[in-house]
Scaffold this active site. Structure first.
Site, PDB file in Angstrom:
ATOM      1  N   ARG A 190      -4.057   6.292   1.045  1.00  0.00           N
ATOM      2  CA  ARG A 190      -4.688   7.403   1.763  1.00  0.00           C
ATOM      3  C   ARG A 190      -3.791   8.145   2.740  1.00  0.00           C
ATOM      4  O   ARG A 190      -4.166   9.198   3.225  1.00  0.00           O
ATOM      5  CB  ARG A 190      -5.950   6.888   2.469  1.00  0.00           C
ATOM      6  CG  ARG A 190      -7.091   6.649   1.492  1.00  0.00           C
ATOM      7  CD  ARG A 190      -8.181   5.822   2.099  1.00  0.00           C
ATOM      8  NE  ARG A 190      -7.673   4.489   2.396  1.00  0.00           N
ATOM      9  CZ  ARG A 190      -8.410   3.496   2.877  1.00  0.00           C
ATOM     10  NH1 ARG A 190      -9.669   3.697   3.136  1.00  0.00           N
ATOM     11  NH2 ARG A 190      -7.877   2.318   3.089  1.00  0.00           N
ATOM     12  N   ARG A 240      -8.677  11.417  -4.760  1.00  0.00           N
ATOM     13  CA  ARG A 240      -9.825  10.535  -4.468  1.00  0.00           C
ATOM     14  C   ARG A 240     -11.117  11.311  -4.214  1.00  0.00           C
ATOM     15  O   ARG A 240     -12.193  10.733  -4.274  1.00  0.00           O
ATOM     16  CB  ARG A 240      -9.488   9.627  -3.272  1.00  0.00           C
ATOM     17  CG  ARG A 240      -8.678   8.407  -3.638  1.00  0.00           C
ATOM     18  CD  ARG A 240      -9.515   7.296  -4.288  1.00  0.00           C
ATOM     19  NE  ARG A 240     -10.198   6.500  -3.279  1.00  0.00           N
ATOM     20  CZ  ARG A 240     -11.489   6.519  -3.064  1.00  0.00           C
ATOM     21  NH1 ARG A 240     -12.279   7.293  -3.770  1.00  0.00           N
ATOM     22  NH2 ARG A 240     -12.019   5.739  -2.142  1.00  0.00           N
ATOM     23  N   ARG A 293       0.845  -1.208   0.000  1.00  0.00           N
ATOM     24  CA  ARG A 293       0.000   0.000   0.000  1.00  0.00           C
ATOM     25  C   ARG A 293       0.869   1.243   0.000  1.00  0.00           C
ATOM     26  O   ARG A 293       0.644   2.173   0.763  1.00  0.00           O
ATOM     27  CB  ARG A 293      -0.927   0.031   1.221  1.00  0.00           C
ATOM     28  CG  ARG A 293      -1.880  -1.094   1.324  1.00  0.00           C
ATOM     29  CD  ARG A 293      -3.179  -0.772   0.570  1.00  0.00           C
ATOM     30  NE  ARG A 293      -3.918  -1.996   0.325  1.00  0.00           N
ATOM     31  CZ  ARG A 293      -4.740  -2.529   1.202  1.00  0.00           C
ATOM     32  NH1 ARG A 293      -4.983  -1.936   2.334  1.00  0.00           N
ATOM     33  NH2 ARG A 293      -5.346  -3.645   0.925  1.00  0.00           N
ATOM     34  N   TYR A 331     -12.502 -14.087  -0.861  1.00  0.00           N
ATOM     35  CA  TYR A 331     -13.451 -12.991  -1.135  1.00  0.00           C
ATOM     36  C   TYR A 331     -14.626 -13.481  -1.973  1.00  0.00           C
ATOM     37  O   TYR A 331     -15.779 -13.110  -1.740  1.00  0.00           O
ATOM     38  CB  TYR A 331     -12.755 -11.838  -1.867  1.00  0.00           C
ATOM     39  CG  TYR A 331     -11.904 -10.982  -0.958  1.00  0.00           C
ATOM     40  CD1 TYR A 331     -12.488 -10.219   0.050  1.00  0.00           C
ATOM     41  CD2 TYR A 331     -10.521 -10.931  -1.095  1.00  0.00           C
ATOM     42  CE1 TYR A 331     -11.720  -9.433   0.895  1.00  0.00           C
ATOM     43  CE2 TYR A 331      -9.739 -10.143  -0.261  1.00  0.00           C
ATOM     44  CZ  TYR A 331     -10.345  -9.404   0.734  1.00  0.00           C
ATOM     45  OH  TYR A 331      -9.584  -8.628   1.572  1.00  0.00           O
ATOM     46  N   ASP A 375      -5.715  -3.447  -7.813  1.00  0.00           N
ATOM     47  CA  ASP A 375      -6.217  -4.216  -6.676  1.00  0.00           C
ATOM     48  C   ASP A 375      -6.290  -5.680  -7.092  1.00  0.00           C
ATOM     49  O   ASP A 375      -6.450  -5.984  -8.280  1.00  0.00           O
ATOM     50  CB  ASP A 375      -7.596  -3.728  -6.229  1.00  0.00           C
ATOM     51  CG  ASP A 375      -7.915  -4.234  -4.817  1.00  0.00           C
ATOM     52  OD1 ASP A 375      -7.476  -3.587  -3.849  1.00  0.00           O
ATOM     53  OD2 ASP A 375      -8.542  -5.297  -4.689  1.00  0.00           O
TER      54      ASP A 375
HETATM   55  O1  CP3 Z   1       0.474  -1.624  -2.533  1.00  0.00           O
HETATM   56  C1  CP3 Z   1       0.210  -0.752  -3.366  1.00  0.00           C
HETATM   57  O2  CP3 Z   1       0.516   0.454  -3.239  1.00  0.00           O
HETATM   58  C2  CP3 Z   1      -0.454  -1.168  -4.636  1.00  0.00           C
HETATM   59  C3  CP3 Z   1      -1.854  -1.122  -4.660  1.00  0.00           C
HETATM   60  C4  CP3 Z   1      -2.665  -2.201  -3.975  1.00  0.00           C
HETATM   61  C5  CP3 Z   1      -3.979  -1.939  -3.523  1.00  0.00           C
HETATM   62  N1  CP3 Z   1      -4.536  -3.099  -3.124  1.00  0.00           N
HETATM   63  C6  CP3 Z   1      -4.607  -0.621  -3.556  1.00  0.00           C
HETATM   64  C7  CP3 Z   1      -5.771  -0.380  -2.700  1.00  0.00           C
HETATM   65  C8  CP3 Z   1      -2.422  -3.544  -3.758  1.00  0.00           C
HETATM   66  C9  CP3 Z   1      -1.159  -4.330  -4.010  1.00  0.00           C
HETATM   67  C10 CP3 Z   1      -3.625  -4.097  -3.232  1.00  0.00           C
HETATM   68  C11 CP3 Z   1      -3.786  -5.525  -2.943  1.00  0.00           C
HETATM   69  C12 CP3 Z   1      -4.901  -5.939  -2.108  1.00  0.00           C
HETATM   70  N2  CP3 Z   1      -6.214  -5.565  -2.180  1.00  0.00           N
HETATM   71  C13 CP3 Z   1      -4.798  -6.947  -1.134  1.00  0.00           C
HETATM   72  C14 CP3 Z   1      -3.527  -7.675  -0.795  1.00  0.00           C
HETATM   73  C15 CP3 Z   1      -2.598  -6.851  -0.003  1.00  0.00           C
HETATM   74  C16 CP3 Z   1      -3.009  -6.597   1.417  1.00  0.00           C
HETATM   75  O3  CP3 Z   1      -3.130  -5.432   1.779  1.00  0.00           O
HETATM   76  O4  CP3 Z   1      -3.209  -7.575   2.155  1.00  0.00           O
HETATM   77  C17 CP3 Z   1      -6.069  -7.133  -0.566  1.00  0.00           C
HETATM   78  C18 CP3 Z   1      -6.415  -8.054   0.553  1.00  0.00           C
HETATM   79  C19 CP3 Z   1      -6.960  -6.255  -1.251  1.00  0.00           C
HETATM   80  C20 CP3 Z   1      -8.426  -6.109  -1.048  1.00  0.00           C
HETATM   81  C21 CP3 Z   1      -8.694  -4.714  -0.636  1.00  0.00           C
HETATM   82  N3  CP3 Z   1      -8.807  -3.650  -1.503  1.00  0.00           N
HETATM   83  C22 CP3 Z   1      -8.808  -4.185   0.673  1.00  0.00           C
HETATM   84  C23 CP3 Z   1      -8.753  -5.003   1.944  1.00  0.00           C
HETATM   85  C24 CP3 Z   1      -8.979  -2.791   0.568  1.00  0.00           C
HETATM   86  C25 CP3 Z   1      -9.020  -1.758   1.676  1.00  0.00           C
HETATM   87  C26 CP3 Z   1     -10.348  -1.231   1.999  1.00  0.00           C
HETATM   88  C27 CP3 Z   1     -10.182   0.061   2.774  1.00  0.00           C
HETATM   89  O5  CP3 Z   1     -10.801   1.049   2.383  1.00  0.00           O
HETATM   90  O6  CP3 Z   1      -9.432   0.080   3.761  1.00  0.00           O
HETATM   91  C28 CP3 Z   1      -8.982  -2.493  -0.798  1.00  0.00           C
HETATM   92  C29 CP3 Z   1      -9.074  -1.145  -1.374  1.00  0.00           C
HETATM   93  C30 CP3 Z   1      -7.759  -0.556  -1.727  1.00  0.00           C
HETATM   94  N4  CP3 Z   1      -6.852  -1.186  -2.534  1.00  0.00           N
HETATM   95  C31 CP3 Z   1      -7.249   0.721  -1.356  1.00  0.00           C
HETATM   96  C32 CP3 Z   1      -6.009   0.851  -1.983  1.00  0.00           C
HETATM   97  C33 CP3 Z   1      -5.091   2.050  -2.000  1.00  0.00           C
HETATM   98  C34 CP3 Z   1      -7.968   1.782  -0.560  1.00  0.00           C
HETATM   99  C35 CP3 Z   1      -8.777   2.463  -1.619  1.00  0.00           C
HETATM  100  C36 CP3 Z   1      -9.310   3.806  -1.384  1.00  0.00           C
HETATM  101  O7  CP3 Z   1     -10.393   3.914  -0.810  1.00  0.00           O
HETATM  102  O8  CP3 Z   1      -8.703   4.787  -1.873  1.00  0.00           O
END
Ligand code: CP3
Length: 324
Positions: free
Chosen positions: A6, A15, A2, A127, A51
């Protein structure tokens, strides 16, 4: 972990006007967001902004990402006919925006490498079967244990998807790929060995000829490290629950290690982090094959200045040890 997200002022500003999926599907915006952490933090590699759920859309899975919750799936996959309805993907057609973004990013980054990624089949399955984030993975484990034919079909379809998606990212310019199997630590070792390892072996083997390092990452995988190593990735990610020296002892030589700073330390501030970071680099200094990283994602409340200080510390400590 990540890197983009944010905790960044300019990400939050962007965003306000664009949804998460809009950023992930617009190559120009995706390239901007991917490159910002390299510019702002000075990290040694970028990770594609996307994602793990993105390629599930073209497979026919209807999902959305709910802020502060995670992915939500409209129709969970629980029967053989649900699995049979999942479509194979053609990244050049179905995910052309991802590949276009990879091209833009690698051109813009020059010598800084880009890491492409996909979700681990177990984590994606969790999921898809649960319908969203889960604490106990009830439906997923029940399916795995009681419907072996459905589980096998689902895992095979996910492996096929991940392989073509990662190959396409490598062909478009990604220099390494990471498989995020974030929730695989929910499994007992015997279950991992029986229901996940054979698929992970096939996945990493299918990418062997691509000549891009393959990273396998999970959270809470302390009891699975030896088994994860048997999947034969080039790099194994570990979180802070396992000391790096213990991980190295247990998996032996031949696989690089990545990790494992507790992201909450970064959130707690520089004083909570500086000694630990120094110790991590010092501990791993004489061993080949170590990539400093967090053990899981940056938390949104983290001060970007502290992240920048961590990067500087790692570079300084690495140089002192003759290796960056
Ligand atoms: O790491 C990076 O900078 C690359 C981008 C990335 C995202 N998701 C962006 C994201 C990567 C590699 C992921 C992978 C991802 N997505 C995983 C595996 C990695 C981990 O963290 O365990 C998982 C489990 C997901 C599923 C997912 N997508 C989750 C749990 C969430 C968070 C929800 C939240 O709002 O907290 C997302 C959304 C997400 N993916 C965000 C980001 C930057 C937040 C999005 C936002 O609202 O701007």
């Amino acid at each position: 972990m990540r890197q983009a997200g944010r905790y960044q002022l300019r990400y939050r500003a962007l965003r306000k006007d664009h949804g998460f999926m809009e950023l992930a599907t617009n190559p120009d915006l995706c390239a901007d967001v991917t490159c910002w952490p390299v510019e702002d933090l000075g990290v040694d590699a970028a990770i594609l902004f996307s994602d793990i759920m993105v390629p599930l859309g073209p497979m026919g899975v209807d999902f959305h990402i709910k802020e502060s919750v995670g992915p939500i799936i409209a129709n969970p996959i629980r029967s053989l006919s649900d699995v049979q309805r999942l479509l194979p993907i053609d990244p050049a057609k179905d995910l052309s925006y991802v590949l276009r973004a990879v091209e833009l990013i690698t051109r813009r980054l020059g010598s800084t490498p880009l890491i492409g990624f996909a979700g681990g089949p177990f984590t994606l399955a969790s999921y898809m079967v649960e319908g969203g984030p889960s604490r106990n993975y009830m439906h997923t484990k029940r399916l795995m244990w009681t419907e072996p034919v459905v589980w096998d079909a689902l895992m095979n379809k996910l492996v096929d998807m991940v392989v073509v998606h990662l190959k396409a990212q490598i062909d478009a310019g990604a220099q390494a790929v990471q498989v995020f199997d974030s929730w695989v630590g929910a499994l007992a070792p015997d279950d991992f060995a029986q229901f996940v390892l054979p698929y992970m072996r096939r996945l990493f083997l299918a990418l062997e000829s691509q000549k891009a390092p393959r990273i396998y990452f999970g959270v809470g995988t302390g009891s699975l490290l030896e088994l994860m190593a048997q999947a034969k990735p080039d790099v194994l990610g570990v979180d802070w629950r396992v000391p790096l020296t213990e991980a190295r002892r247990r998996i032996g030589q031949g696989i690089a290690l990545q990790g494992n700073l507790d992201p909450v330390r970064a959130l707690a501030g520089y004083d909570a982090v500086k000694d630990t970071v120094g110790q991590m680099v010092a501990t791993m200094k004489n061993q080949p094959g170590y990539i400093f990283n967090l053990g899981h994602g940056v938390l949104p409340q983290t001060d970007p200045l502290v992240l920048r200080q961590i990067v500087t510390l790692v570079h300084q400590a690495g140089q002192q040890e003759g290796k960056a």
